[in-house]
Design an enzyme around this catalytic site. Structure first.
Site, PDB file in Angstrom:
ATOM      1  N   GLU A 178       0.848  -1.223   0.000  1.00  0.00           N
ATOM      2  CA  GLU A 178       0.000   0.000   0.000  1.00  0.00           C
ATOM      3  C   GLU A 178       0.868   1.252   0.000  1.00  0.00           C
ATOM      4  O   GLU A 178       0.541   2.265   0.620  1.00  0.00           O
ATOM      5  CB  GLU A 178      -0.997  -0.022   1.161  1.00  0.00           C
ATOM      6  CG  GLU A 178      -2.041  -1.094   0.936  1.00  0.00           C
ATOM      7  CD  GLU A 178      -3.325  -0.904   1.706  1.00  0.00           C
ATOM      8  OE1 GLU A 178      -3.680   0.248   1.975  1.00  0.00           O
ATOM      9  OE2 GLU A 178      -3.964  -1.925   1.994  1.00  0.00           O
TER      10      GLU A 178
HETATM   11  C1  LIG Z   1       3.188  -9.648  -0.339  1.00  0.00           C
HETATM   12  C2  LIG Z   1       2.756  -8.503  -1.185  1.00  0.00           C
HETATM   13  C3  LIG Z   1       1.404  -8.273  -1.373  1.00  0.00           C
HETATM   14  C4  LIG Z   1       0.989  -7.216  -2.189  1.00  0.00           C
HETATM   15  N1  LIG Z   1      -0.352  -7.030  -2.422  1.00  0.00           N
HETATM   16  C5  LIG Z   1      -0.738  -6.112  -3.328  1.00  0.00           C
HETATM   17  C6  LIG Z   1      -2.106  -5.995  -3.717  1.00  0.00           C
HETATM   18  O1  LIG Z   1      -2.979  -6.693  -3.201  1.00  0.00           O
HETATM   19  N2  LIG Z   1      -2.436  -5.092  -4.663  1.00  0.00           N
HETATM   20  C7  LIG Z   1      -1.510  -4.305  -5.273  1.00  0.00           C
HETATM   21  O2  LIG Z   1      -1.879  -3.514  -6.116  1.00  0.00           O
HETATM   22  N3  LIG Z   1      -0.210  -4.379  -4.914  1.00  0.00           N
HETATM   23  C8  LIG Z   1       0.206  -5.267  -3.977  1.00  0.00           C
HETATM   24  N4  LIG Z   1       1.523  -5.357  -3.630  1.00  0.00           N
HETATM   25  C9  LIG Z   1       2.493  -4.489  -4.276  1.00  0.00           C
HETATM   26  C10 LIG Z   1       3.072  -3.432  -3.353  1.00  0.00           C
HETATM   27  O3  LIG Z   1       2.150  -2.437  -3.074  1.00  0.00           O
HETATM   28  C11 LIG Z   1       4.358  -2.926  -4.016  1.00  0.00           C
HETATM   29  O4  LIG Z   1       5.306  -3.960  -3.906  1.00  0.00           O
HETATM   30  C12 LIG Z   1       4.874  -1.650  -3.394  1.00  0.00           C
HETATM   31  O5  LIG Z   1       4.019  -0.566  -3.673  1.00  0.00           O
HETATM   32  C13 LIG Z   1       6.268  -1.285  -3.888  1.00  0.00           C
HETATM   33  O6  LIG Z   1       6.394  -1.393  -5.267  1.00  0.00           O
HETATM   34  P1  LIG Z   1       7.596  -2.252  -5.882  1.00  0.00           P
HETATM   35  O7  LIG Z   1       7.590  -3.565  -5.212  1.00  0.00           O
HETATM   36  O8  LIG Z   1       7.510  -2.223  -7.339  1.00  0.00           O
HETATM   37  O9  LIG Z   1       8.898  -1.506  -5.394  1.00  0.00           O
HETATM   38  P2  LIG Z   1       9.662  -0.292  -6.195  1.00  0.00           P
HETATM   39  O10 LIG Z   1       8.672   0.739  -6.574  1.00  0.00           O
HETATM   40  O11 LIG Z   1      10.492  -0.928  -7.258  1.00  0.00           O
HETATM   41  O12 LIG Z   1      10.558   0.260  -5.042  1.00  0.00           O
HETATM   42  C14 LIG Z   1      11.876  -0.225  -4.752  1.00  0.00           C
HETATM   43  C15 LIG Z   1      12.481   0.685  -3.670  1.00  0.00           C
HETATM   44  O13 LIG Z   1      12.578   2.028  -4.173  1.00  0.00           O
HETATM   45  C16 LIG Z   1      11.931   2.910  -3.278  1.00  0.00           C
HETATM   46  N5  LIG Z   1      11.306   3.991  -4.038  1.00  0.00           N
HETATM   47  C17 LIG Z   1      10.547   3.898  -5.159  1.00  0.00           C
HETATM   48  N6  LIG Z   1      10.139   5.105  -5.543  1.00  0.00           N
HETATM   49  C18 LIG Z   1      10.598   5.998  -4.642  1.00  0.00           C
HETATM   50  C19 LIG Z   1      10.526   7.401  -4.483  1.00  0.00           C
HETATM   51  N7  LIG Z   1       9.798   8.163  -5.328  1.00  0.00           N
HETATM   52  N8  LIG Z   1      11.119   7.973  -3.412  1.00  0.00           N
HETATM   53  C20 LIG Z   1      11.835   7.213  -2.530  1.00  0.00           C
HETATM   54  N9  LIG Z   1      11.961   5.880  -2.640  1.00  0.00           N
HETATM   55  C21 LIG Z   1      11.353   5.276  -3.668  1.00  0.00           C
HETATM   56  C22 LIG Z   1      10.898   2.069  -2.558  1.00  0.00           C
HETATM   57  O14 LIG Z   1      10.527   2.631  -1.314  1.00  0.00           O
HETATM   58  C23 LIG Z   1      11.632   0.757  -2.403  1.00  0.00           C
HETATM   59  O15 LIG Z   1      12.476   0.824  -1.282  1.00  0.00           O
HETATM   60  C24 LIG Z   1       1.955  -6.387  -2.787  1.00  0.00           C
HETATM   61  C25 LIG Z   1       3.323  -6.613  -2.566  1.00  0.00           C
HETATM   62  C26 LIG Z   1       3.720  -7.658  -1.795  1.00  0.00           C
HETATM   63  C27 LIG Z   1       5.194  -7.881  -1.603  1.00  0.00           C
END
Ligand SMILES: Cc1cc2nc3c(=O)[nH]c(=O)nc-3n(C[C@H](O)[C@H](O)[C@H](O)COP(=O)(O)OP(=O)(O)OC[C@H]3O[C@@H](n4cnc5c(N)ncnc54)[C@H](O)[C@@H]3O)c2cc1C
Length: 420
Positions: free
Chosen positions: A390
């Site tokens: 989230e």
């Molecule tokens: C177990 C699990 C369940 C989930 N369930 C759902 C679900 O039901 N529905 C859904 O839609 N999603 C779901 N997600 C997705 C989840 O919301 C995302 O994994 C999360 O928003 C982060 O996106 P990402 O994994 O692509 O990380 P990335 O966006 O690739 O981020 C990688 C790192 O970069 C940092 N970062 C990225 N952008 C910035 C910025 N602008 N400023 C500072 N730091 C930044 C992040 O904080 C993180 O540390 C789930 C994820 C998991 C692991």
């Protein structure tokens, strides 16, 4: 179990706590290690939660709910998470599906999907994430092409909580890639719709009782009446949903933290070293006190922010019933400033607390705390996700800072105007 502070909860809310606590103790604790080990979906517990009528505590009564709001949702989530953060997530993920329908759905859409979500008859899910669109949801690539009275969906969504178990999905896709973020639109897609299938099931570090799947859309044709809100308003739908769902993550985090602390204290009261119990070492007592202080600070923030959100939600439902407008429109009229900043604070603060507390709990237990057949390490693995989904806690801090900058800027403008 330690005493918990009463934040002015009503008798009905106390009943919800009691019911959820009973399920956590009697139905979840005995099976949580099994589901953690096997990563199966906990259907037997879902049935117990359905029977106890805890799925829809936050929904208005006209949609089969209990007439509550955010507080009720968080009380259920907190209590269930004390036993297992993975199993509790099956319930709050349904909330994540129901909230956008409640806020942006018309009456027909609310009547069509909310009663099943509120009773737990059909589970829900919400999926905005894609392989190349995580923190940056504006990069959404899935498409929804309008064809007469239908939209045709194509694309891949990933990391969908309740994936495969759910039957009602909120899905985001762009109706016009050229329009960038302004093309993204929210839809409801039902399981069984031709062209909608499931891909990879994820294997995870924690919350292993929760199912996490890829969703695949290949020429999936859905009625235009499944669109939530206007074309191009998908990111508003997502953000407004998160405003109300992020406290749910906070409550899950605090439940996990409290569950870990309860198990830890039970152990260190009896564990003896140097001829005395571990709990009698002052270094350990200070860690215990720090854990308890952080959890209580989180609860104070969570339930005071919830109280304001409850009021806005309930007033907006009542006004929407009279006016026939969307609940979200009434909400904006009541509270033009939105609650994003506070919701993000709750989510980031409580989940950071959960990670600190569960790590300290493993430390207080020593070697046994690290073992898979002792319940504490699971809490630490489960806590981690609350800092990620989230919106990661970096993203929450971005949003808090952005709101602060806007608020200060508008104050400065007002002061300048007053000078003139
Ligand atoms: C177990 C699990 C369940 C989930 N369930 C759902 C679900 O039901 N529905 C859904 O839609 N999603 C779901 N997600 C997705 C989840 O919301 C995302 O994994 C999360 O928003 C982060 O996106 P990402 O994994 O692509 O990380 P990335 O966006 O690739 O981020 C990688 C790192 O970069 C940092 N970062 C990225 N952008 C910035 C910025 N602008 N400023 C500072 N730091 C930044 C992040 O904080 C993180 O540390 C789930 C994820 C998991 C692991």
């Amino acid at each position: 179990m330690l005493m918990t502070f009463d934040y002015g909860f009503t008798d009905d809310q106390k009943e919800i706590i009691k019911l959820a606590r009973e399920i956590a103790e009697k139905k979840i604790k005995p099976v949580r290690a099994h589901y953690d080990e096997t990563e199966e979906f906990p259907w037997e517990v879902i049935e117990d939660i359905r029977k106890a009528d805890l799925f829809g505590v936050y929904l208005p009564v006209e949609y089969g709910g209990f007439g509550g709001a955010n507080t009720e949702m968080c009380l259920v989530s907190e209590e269930l998470s004390k036993a297992c953060g993975g199993i509790s997530l099956a319930v709050t993920a349904c909330g994540l599906c129901a909230i956008p329908i409640l806020l942006f759905g018309n009456e027909a859409q609310r009547q069509r999907w909310l009663p099943d979500l509120g009773s737990g008859k059909r589970l829900g899910a919400f999926n905005i994430t894609e392989p190349d669109a995580g923190s940056d949801a504006t990069a959404t690539k899935s498409t929804a092409r309008r064809e007469g009275d239908y939209y045709v969906l194509n694309g891949l969504k990933n990391f969908c909580t309740n994936g495969e178990a759910a039957e009602i999905y909120i899905v985001f896709a762009t109706v016009n890639p050229v329009r960038g973020p302004r093309g993204i639109t929210a839809f409801v897609v039902e399981k069984g719709t031709p062209g909608f299938t499931f891909g990879k099931k994820e294997t995870k570090m924690g919350i292993r009782a929760s199912s996490t799947y890829e969703l695949i859309f290949e020429n999936c044709k859905i009625p235009a009446s499944n669109r939530l809100g206007s074309e191009g308003y998908g990111l508003f739908v997502a953000q407004a949903t998160f405003d109300f769902s992020r406290p749910g993550v906070g409550s899950q985090a605090l439940g996990i933290a409290q569950g870990a602390l309860d198990e830890t204290i039970k152990y260190i009261r009896n564990r003896k070293q140097f001829g005395q119990t571990v709990i009698s070492f002052q270094a350990i007592q200070h860690m215990m006190a720090d854990c308890a202080m952080k959890i209580e600070a989180g609860r104070a923030l969570l339930y005071s922010v919830n109280r304001t959100m409850d009021k806005i939600q309930k007033e907006a439902y009542a006004r929407a019933k009279e006016s026939g407008k969307l609940v979200y429109e009434e909400m904006r009229a009541l509270n033009p400033g939105r609650v994003t900043k506070y919701s993000a604070m709750v989510k980031a603060f409580c989940s950071d607390v959960a990670m600190q507390v569960t790590t300290d709990c493993v430390q207080m237990c020593g070697g046994i705390g690290y073992m898979r057949d002792f319940p504490v390490e699971k809490y630490m693995r489960d806590a981690k996700i609350t800092q990620i989904y989230e919106g990661t806690n970096q993203v929450q801090r971005n949003e808090i800072a952005m709101m602060m900058i806007k608020e200060y800027a508008s104050q400065m403008v007002q002061k300048e105007l007053l000078k003139v």
